[in-house]
Design an enzyme around this catalytic site. Structure first.
Site, PDB file in Angstrom:
ATOM      1  N   GLY A   9       0.792  -1.226   0.000  1.00 43.65           N
ATOM      2  CA  GLY A   9       0.000   0.000   0.000  1.00 43.65           C
ATOM      3  C   GLY A   9       0.822   1.273   0.000  1.00 43.65           C
ATOM      4  O   GLY A   9       0.329   2.333  -0.357  1.00 43.65           O
ATOM      5  N   PRO A  13       8.491   7.069  -3.585  1.00 43.75           N
ATOM      6  CA  PRO A  13       9.082   7.854  -4.684  1.00 43.75           C
ATOM      7  C   PRO A  13      10.200   7.045  -5.355  1.00 43.75           C
ATOM      8  O   PRO A  13      11.019   6.422  -4.664  1.00 43.75           O
ATOM      9  CB  PRO A  13       9.643   9.094  -3.988  1.00 43.75           C
ATOM     10  N   LEU A  15      12.834   7.957  -7.084  1.00 39.33           N
ATOM     11  CA  LEU A  15      14.204   8.457  -6.943  1.00 39.33           C
ATOM     12  C   LEU A  15      14.485   8.809  -5.486  1.00 39.33           C
ATOM     13  O   LEU A  15      13.734   9.582  -4.875  1.00 39.33           O
ATOM     14  CB  LEU A  15      14.401   9.695  -7.832  1.00 39.33           C
ATOM     15  N   GLY A  16      15.540   8.228  -4.945  1.00 42.04           N
ATOM     16  CA  GLY A  16      15.911   8.516  -3.560  1.00 42.04           C
ATOM     17  C   GLY A  16      17.379   8.903  -3.480  1.00 42.04           C
ATOM     18  O   GLY A  16      18.156   8.654  -4.411  1.00 42.04           O
ATOM     19  N   LEU A  17      17.759   9.493  -2.373  1.00 41.11           N
ATOM     20  CA  LEU A  17      19.167   9.841  -2.147  1.00 41.11           C
ATOM     21  C   LEU A  17      19.831   8.702  -1.374  1.00 41.11           C
ATOM     22  O   LEU A  17      19.374   8.351  -0.281  1.00 41.11           O
ATOM     23  CB  LEU A  17      19.266  11.144  -1.332  1.00 41.11           C
ATOM     24  N   GLY A  18      20.892   8.134  -1.929  1.00 46.05           N
ATOM     25  CA  GLY A  18      21.662   7.119  -1.213  1.00 46.05           C
ATOM     26  C   GLY A  18      22.564   7.791  -0.191  1.00 46.05           C
ATOM     27  O   GLY A  18      23.039   8.911  -0.426  1.00 46.05           O
ATOM     28  N   ASP A  43      17.553   6.946   1.587  1.00 49.09           N
ATOM     29  CA  ASP A  43      17.867   5.550   1.917  1.00 49.09           C
ATOM     30  C   ASP A  43      18.988   5.511   2.951  1.00 49.09           C
ATOM     31  O   ASP A  43      20.047   6.098   2.726  1.00 49.09           O
ATOM     32  CB  ASP A  43      18.296   4.800   0.651  1.00 49.09           C
ATOM     33  N   TYR A  48      25.951   2.085   7.802  1.00 53.41           N
ATOM     34  CA  TYR A  48      26.637   3.196   7.124  1.00 53.41           C
ATOM     35  C   TYR A  48      27.247   4.152   8.151  1.00 53.41           C
ATOM     36  O   TYR A  48      28.009   5.049   7.803  1.00 53.41           O
ATOM     37  CB  TYR A  48      25.692   3.970   6.190  1.00 53.41           C
ATOM     38  N   LYS A  77      17.554  -0.210   7.407  1.00 49.17           N
ATOM     39  CA  LYS A  77      17.798  -1.654   7.254  1.00 49.17           C
ATOM     40  C   LYS A  77      18.236  -2.284   8.575  1.00 49.17           C
ATOM     41  O   LYS A  77      18.911  -1.640   9.384  1.00 49.17           O
ATOM     42  CB  LYS A  77      18.878  -1.880   6.182  1.00 49.17           C
ATOM     43  N   HIS A 110      18.885  -6.342   5.760  1.00 45.24           N
ATOM     44  CA  HIS A 110      19.955  -5.846   4.881  1.00 45.24           C
ATOM     45  C   HIS A 110      20.626  -6.947   4.050  1.00 45.24           C
ATOM     46  O   HIS A 110      20.980  -6.751   2.896  1.00 45.24           O
ATOM     47  CB  HIS A 110      21.003  -5.118   5.751  1.00 45.24           C
TER      48      HIS A 110
END
Ligand code: A2P
Length: 324
Positions: A9, A13, A15-18, A43, A48, A77, A110
């Site tokens: 549901g 979007p 396009l995302g920013l890594g 994301d 990270y 993740k 992940h």
């Protein structure tokens, strides 16, 4: 901004920013820049090492651009050290606290492999659990509880091949909405994409630009640059855009979400152009003719001698693809 409606549901979007490999002041500036340009998807992942920085930057950036939390898509993740069912809720809570939000739009397992309790990163292959020691369905059950608790809106996986997805689908009450995998012209993943499409699993492409800033331990000597791929350069020239924009637009044109990383204000803006570039069937056909094969992300030390996993256990789709 184009988006996709997930089977669970959520409206994600494309396009995302890594944020893998982004840090410090540059990361905070990148978050603000991205929101100013129109990105509404970020994301993240605890491994990270920058979720606290993102959390600090995000609140200010959202008020500066007058965007509400509800208009932003946040993915994070579950790390491999937290697969035991009792570790899933604390891991999710840590991410929520670090990002300073009260829910995630998407939470992914992940990797399809787990480390021994207390091991953040394996010092040797002894630190990696066998599949049978912690079946993925147990971790997934705890992920499903996060949805029931309202802490995450959608759940999915990352780096899962067809057999891992099949195993998960067998016991899941809520099927995975997303599989985030490496995907670019040098790793087109046709069999995996076909399986995901037929199972209603949306695919997010990571390392869409070839992650040239990744650690040397993940690189091989004779790598080719994606940005210099002949077919990509030809398409870029035809549309009057950069090769990076073509690499990103390829996913959006094929209804995959994509998370290019940049901390450069100019390149964040440049990459956003991809959301309005529709590649035509000739372009898509040209990209299919790329034959070079290259994978950016495969931690070799996890598959060294003594590991319960071989590299092909994680990546192979061949046997299963025949049965699809
Ligand atoms: P930078 O952060 O300095 O912009 P991926 O998304 O595949 O992980 O790739 C990230 C790498 O690609 C980073 O080195 C990033 O550098 C670089 N990059 C991001 N956008 C562009 C672009 N438009 N042109 C060239 N390189 C880019």
């Amino acid at each position: 901004m184009k988006s996709v409606e997930l089977k669970s549901g959520g409206k994600m979007p494309l396009l995302g920013l890594g944020t893998w490999k982004s840090e410090g002041e540059a990361l905070a500036a990148a978050i603000l820049r991205a929101l100013e340009c129109g990105y509404r998807h970020i994301d993240c992942a605890p491994i990270y090492g920058n979720e606290q920085q993102i959390g600090r930057a995000l609140g200010d950036a959202l008020s500066a651009v007058k965007v509400s939390r509800e208009d932003l898509w946040l993915t994070s993740k579950l790390w491999n050290a937290c697969h035991r069912p009792g570790d899933v809720l604390p891991a999710c809570m840590k991410t929520l606290n670090d990002l300073k939000v009260d829910y995630l739009d998407l939470y992914l397992i992940h990797w399809p492999l787990a480390f021994k309790p207390g091991i953040e990163y394996p010092a040797s292959t002894n630190d990696i659990l066998r599949k049978s020691e912690l079946p993925i369905g147990e971790t997934w059950g705890a992920m499903e509880k996060l949805v029931e608790m309202g802490l995450v809106k959608n759940i999915g996986v990352s780096n899962f091949n067809i057999s891992n997805l099949q195993e998960l689908l067998f016991t899941a009450k809520i099927g995975p909405a997303v599989n985030q995998v490496e995907c670019h012209p040098y790793l087109q993943q046709a069999d995996l994409l076909r399986f995901c499409r037929s199972s209603g699993i949306h695919v997010t492409a990571y390392s869409p630009l070839g992650s040239s800033d990744r650690p040397d331990s993940l690189k091989s000597k004779d790598e080719k640059s994606l940005l210099e791929c002949e077919q990509i350069q030809k398409i870029a020239e035809k549309h009057g855009v950069s090769p990076a924009v073509v690499l990103i637009a390829w996913h959006i044109s094929e209804e995959r979400s994509v998370i290019p990383k940049s901390t450069s204000a100019e390149r964040i803006k440049e990459n956003f152009q991809a959301s309005s570039l529709q590649l035509d069937s000739e372009d898509l056909g040209d990209i299919r003719t790329v034959t070079h094969q290259q994978r950016c992300v495969s931690p070799k030390d996890w598959f060294a001698e003594g590991s319960p996993y071989r590299e092909e256990d994680i990546w192979s789709n061949q046997k299963e693809a025949m049965a699809v």
